[in-house]
Design an enzyme around this catalytic site. Structure first.
Site, mmCIF file in Angstrom:
data_model
loop_
_atom_site.group_PDB
_atom_site.id
_atom_site.type_symbol
_atom_site.label_atom_id
_atom_site.label_comp_id
_atom_site.label_asym_id
_atom_site.label_seq_id
_atom_site.Cartn_x
_atom_site.Cartn_y
_atom_site.Cartn_z
ATOM 1 N N ARG A 82 1.103 5.206 2.902
ATOM 2 C CA ARG A 82 1.469 6.430 3.616
ATOM 3 C C ARG A 82 2.354 7.332 2.762
ATOM 4 O O ARG A 82 2.274 8.553 2.863
ATOM 5 C CB ARG A 82 2.159 6.056 4.937
ATOM 6 C CG ARG A 82 1.136 5.542 5.979
ATOM 7 C CD ARG A 82 1.833 4.790 7.089
ATOM 8 N NE ARG A 82 0.971 4.403 8.201
ATOM 9 C CZ ARG A 82 0.137 3.354 8.228
ATOM 10 N NH1 ARG A 82 0.028 2.574 7.146
ATOM 11 N NH2 ARG A 82 -0.585 3.069 9.298
ATOM 12 N N LYS B 92 -11.244 -7.959 9.888
ATOM 13 C CA LYS B 92 -10.307 -7.730 8.775
ATOM 14 C C LYS B 92 -11.072 -7.842 7.447
ATOM 15 O O LYS B 92 -12.293 -7.769 7.434
ATOM 16 C CB LYS B 92 -9.137 -8.706 8.858
ATOM 17 C CG LYS B 92 -8.250 -8.468 10.074
ATOM 18 C CD LYS B 92 -7.559 -7.116 10.001
ATOM 19 C CE LYS B 92 -6.797 -6.798 11.270
ATOM 20 N NZ LYS B 92 -6.319 -5.410 11.299
ATOM 21 N N ARG C 204 -5.074 -12.470 1.839
ATOM 22 C CA ARG C 204 -4.224 -13.286 2.711
ATOM 23 C C ARG C 204 -4.798 -14.696 2.906
ATOM 24 O O ARG C 204 -4.055 -15.644 3.129
ATOM 25 C CB ARG C 204 -3.995 -12.587 4.048
ATOM 26 C CG ARG C 204 -3.314 -11.232 3.856
ATOM 27 C CD ARG C 204 -2.685 -10.702 5.110
ATOM 28 N NE ARG C 204 -2.477 -9.269 5.021
ATOM 29 C CZ ARG C 204 -1.482 -8.660 4.365
ATOM 30 N NH1 ARG C 204 -0.570 -9.381 3.740
ATOM 31 N NH2 ARG C 204 -1.391 -7.344 4.335
ATOM 32 N N GLY D 201 -8.830 -0.974 3.752
ATOM 33 C CA GLY D 201 -9.157 -0.396 5.060
ATOM 34 C C GLY D 201 -8.214 0.745 5.401
ATOM 35 O O GLY D 201 -8.627 1.765 5.956
ATOM 36 N N ASP E 83 -1.518 -9.468 10.662
ATOM 37 C CA ASP E 83 -1.828 -9.881 9.281
ATOM 38 C C ASP E 83 -1.227 -11.240 8.935
ATOM 39 O O ASP E 83 -1.542 -11.816 7.897
ATOM 40 C CB ASP E 83 -1.322 -8.821 8.289
ATOM 41 C CG ASP E 83 -2.108 -7.522 8.399
ATOM 42 O OD1 ASP E 83 -3.248 -7.553 8.913
ATOM 43 O OD2 ASP E 83 -1.585 -6.478 7.972
ATOM 44 N N SER F 58 -4.796 -0.478 17.180
ATOM 45 C CA SER F 58 -5.003 -0.339 15.743
ATOM 46 C C SER F 58 -4.195 0.825 15.195
ATOM 47 O O SER F 58 -4.406 1.981 15.573
ATOM 48 C CB SER F 58 -6.484 -0.122 15.434
ATOM 49 O OG SER F 58 -6.630 0.394 14.117
ATOM 50 N N LYS G 45 2.902 -2.653 1.998
ATOM 51 C CA LYS G 45 1.592 -2.047 1.694
ATOM 52 C C LYS G 45 1.340 -0.832 2.587
ATOM 53 O O LYS G 45 0.965 0.230 2.101
ATOM 54 C CB LYS G 45 0.502 -3.121 1.878
ATOM 55 C CG LYS G 45 -0.889 -2.650 1.544
ATOM 56 C CD LYS G 45 -1.804 -3.797 1.186
ATOM 57 C CE LYS G 45 -2.314 -4.582 2.377
ATOM 58 N NZ LYS G 45 -3.248 -3.828 3.231
ATOM 59 N N ARG H 258 -16.854 -3.208 7.188
ATOM 60 C CA ARG H 258 -15.811 -3.003 8.204
ATOM 61 C C ARG H 258 -16.114 -1.781 9.079
ATOM 62 O O ARG H 258 -16.574 -0.752 8.574
ATOM 63 C CB ARG H 258 -14.443 -2.887 7.517
ATOM 64 C CG ARG H 258 -14.134 -4.193 6.788
ATOM 65 C CD ARG H 258 -12.772 -4.204 6.207
ATOM 66 N NE ARG H 258 -11.755 -4.234 7.234
ATOM 67 C CZ ARG H 258 -10.451 -4.173 6.983
ATOM 68 N NH1 ARG H 258 -10.030 -4.071 5.740
ATOM 69 N NH2 ARG H 258 -9.580 -4.222 7.966
ATOM 70 N N ARG I 178 -11.383 -13.429 9.729
ATOM 71 C CA ARG I 178 -10.260 -14.343 9.471
ATOM 72 C C ARG I 178 -10.191 -15.504 10.454
ATOM 73 O O ARG I 178 -9.488 -16.474 10.170
ATOM 74 C CB ARG I 178 -8.930 -13.571 9.429
ATOM 75 C CG ARG I 178 -8.762 -12.776 8.144
ATOM 76 C CD ARG I 178 -7.388 -12.155 8.020
ATOM 77 N NE ARG I 178 -7.273 -11.450 6.745
ATOM 78 C CZ ARG I 178 -6.422 -10.457 6.506
ATOM 79 N NH1 ARG I 178 -5.604 -10.043 7.465
ATOM 80 N NH2 ARG I 178 -6.376 -9.882 5.332
HETATM 81 C C1 S3P Z 1 -2.544 -1.376 8.851
HETATM 82 C C2 S3P Z 1 -2.884 -1.671 10.139
HETATM 83 C C3 S3P Z 1 -3.494 -2.944 10.547
HETATM 84 C C4 S3P Z 1 -3.288 -4.023 9.494
HETATM 85 C C5 S3P Z 1 -3.583 -3.538 8.105
HETATM 86 C C6 S3P Z 1 -2.701 -2.356 7.760
HETATM 87 C C7 S3P Z 1 -1.972 -0.048 8.535
HETATM 88 O O1 S3P Z 1 -4.880 -2.758 10.743
HETATM 89 O O2 S3P Z 1 -4.079 -5.150 9.785
HETATM 90 O O3 S3P Z 1 -3.368 -4.566 7.157
HETATM 91 O O4 S3P Z 1 -1.437 0.144 7.436
HETATM 92 O O5 S3P Z 1 -2.027 0.831 9.409
HETATM 93 P P1 S3P Z 1 -5.482 -2.226 12.141
HETATM 94 O O6 S3P Z 1 -4.933 -0.891 12.391
HETATM 95 O O7 S3P Z 1 -6.973 -2.195 11.933
HETATM 96 O O8 S3P Z 1 -5.073 -3.235 13.165
#
Ligand code: S3P
Length: 429
Positions: free
Chosen positions: A28, A343, A389, A95, A316, A168, A23, A123, A347
């Site tokens: 990206r 999240k 999830r 997100g 995750d 993050s 994902k 969020r 969670r």
């Molecule tokens: C992600 C980063 C993580 C992850 C999300 C995908 C990403 O979140 O939990 O499912 O693609 O950069 P955080 O950056 O908020 O930790």
């Protein structure tokens, strides 16, 4: 939103599956392909709802994107040629789309408005908006830019030297993507390393980026050149079958083409530490994103402690690790994982509440949970909270439960794993 009743009678899972594309990398690939002028092709793309939201946003910015199965082709006029969208950019449940786009859009000349679903509306966005504002970005949103809908007036940005308050990858990536258009060298300092797909993909698209001892330096003004991106299978999706294979009886599952980037493979370390019978055969460790064939068998498991710097490498996977721990001998402690509270849903609460309904011996803590195992699980009616999830955790729990497990909303699983139930069916013996 449709409910689903799952009843399996002591199933055995045997066979091979290839989990869908990662994902994070799929998002990206579309973002970078849209920023770059010219053509980008993607194979192994995840056709999950989150990634389709990203495609939709870039189409509204005037990028031509065609999807043919899991192949995607992107033809972009480059960031400077994007059109100011007449519609709101809708990021759904994603997100990653919302936060990374905030960074990207800050460095355009466009006015844009972004919003998502009810979960996105809760969020925290200031963690991204604050560093972007330090770079000169103009972002407005509910509660002083904390929540969607967000309005962005793109403009000139200045590079910053930013020390991340939380581990993050979404925050790091948003700052780096804004840094692409900023005057000067953007520096991001991480105390704990988060997933590095953005850094790897910047290199794939021809940019120069330095990463030394958790310090990422990236000079602004670099141009990206379209390329081909091969998306590996998502280890976060594979995790559900790694756990399913280890806790059901007589099982042996082979998972092919699983991405094993070392910033994402914490689940493998935990499974090994707990005693899982697992082999990991890496295909090509020099690939932009390395992959492996992973074989998992029914295992005798022991509880463990999961905390510290491994947390961002498996953030995750914690819902499914909690389920795994209910079937392991002894105590499992999950700590340093406060991020779980922000999240798709909280969670910590969701995992503890729902696994308790099935008879698990599990308690929430401030930064994680404590699980005592092994506990035979019963059936029950579970809530997914619209979180993919949590939905898949419930579905894997159903494989070991004595009785039917009902999920109030099984559709949410399509956010990251639309073929999840087909794969369960394929492996059932
Ligand atoms: C992600 C980063 C993580 C992850 C999300 C995908 C990403 O979140 O939990 O499912 O693609 O950069 P955080 O950056 O908020 O930790």
């Amino acid at each position: 939103m449709s409910s689903k009743v799952l009843q399996y009678n002591n199933p055995t899972l045997v066979g091979e599956i290839t989990v869908p594309g990662d994902k994070s990398i799929s998002h990206r690939s579309v973002m970078f392909g849209s920023i770059a002028k010219g053509k980008t092709t993607v194979s192994g793309f995840l056709l999950g709802e989150d990634c389709l939201s990203t495609i939709d946003c870039f189409k509204k910015l005037g990028v031509e994107i065609e999807v043919d199965g899991t192949n995607v082709s992107i033809e972009s006029p480059g960031m400077d040629g994007w059109a100011e969208p007449t519609e709101v950019l809708y990021t759904g449940n994603s997100g990653t789309t919302t936060r990374l786009m905030l960074g990207i859009l800050s460095g355009t000349k466009l006015h844009t408005v972004m919003t998502g679903d009810a979960s996105i509306g809760k969020r925290p966005m200031r963690r991204v908006a604050d560093p972007l504002r330090l770079m000169g970005a103009q972002i407005a949103g509910r509660e002083n830019g904390q929540f969607t809908p967000l309005a962005i007036q793109g403009g000139t940005l200045q590079a910053i030297d930013y020390t991340m308050p939380v581990a993050s990858a979404q925050v790091k990536s948003a700052v780096l993507l804004a840094g692409l258009r900023a005057n000067g060298t953007t520096i991001v300092r991480e105390s704990e390393v988060s997933r590095d797909h953005t850094e790897r993909m910047l290199r794939q698209f021809g940019a120069e980026i330095d990463v030394t001892d958790g310090i990422v330096s990236f000079k602004g003004g670099q141009t990206l050149t379209g390329t081909h991106v091969n998306v590996p299978g998502d280890i976060s999706s594979a995790a559900f079958f790694l756990v399913a294979g280890s806790i059901t009886q007589g099982s042996r599952i082979v998972l092919e083409n699983v991405g094993v980037n070392e910033t994402r493979d914490g689940i493998l370390e935990v499974l090994k530490k707990m005693g899982a019978k697992m082999t990991v055969q890496v295909d090509d460790e020099n690939a932009a994103e390395p992959t492996a064939t992973i074989t998992i068998e029914t295992s005798e498991l022991t509880g463990t402690t999961v905390g510290g710097s491994i947390i961002p490498r498996l953030i995750d996977e914690i819902p499914i690790i909690a389920l795994l721990a209910t079937q392991a001998n002894g105590k499992t402690i999950i700590k340093d994982a406060e991020e779980l509270k922000v999240k798709e849903t909280n969670r910590i609460d969701a995992v503890v509440n729902e696994l308790k309904k099935l008879g698990a011996n599990i308690e929430a803590t401030d930064d994680g949970m404590i699980i005592e195992g092994p506990t035979p699980l019963t059936g029950g009616a579970l809530k997914t909270y619209g979180d993919h999830r949590i939905g898949m955790m419930g579905a894997v729990a159903a494989l070991v439960a004595k009785g039917a497990v009902e999920l109030d909303d099984a559709d949410c699983i399509a956010v990251s794993y639309p073929t999840f139930f087909e794969h369960v069916e394929k492996l059932l013996k």
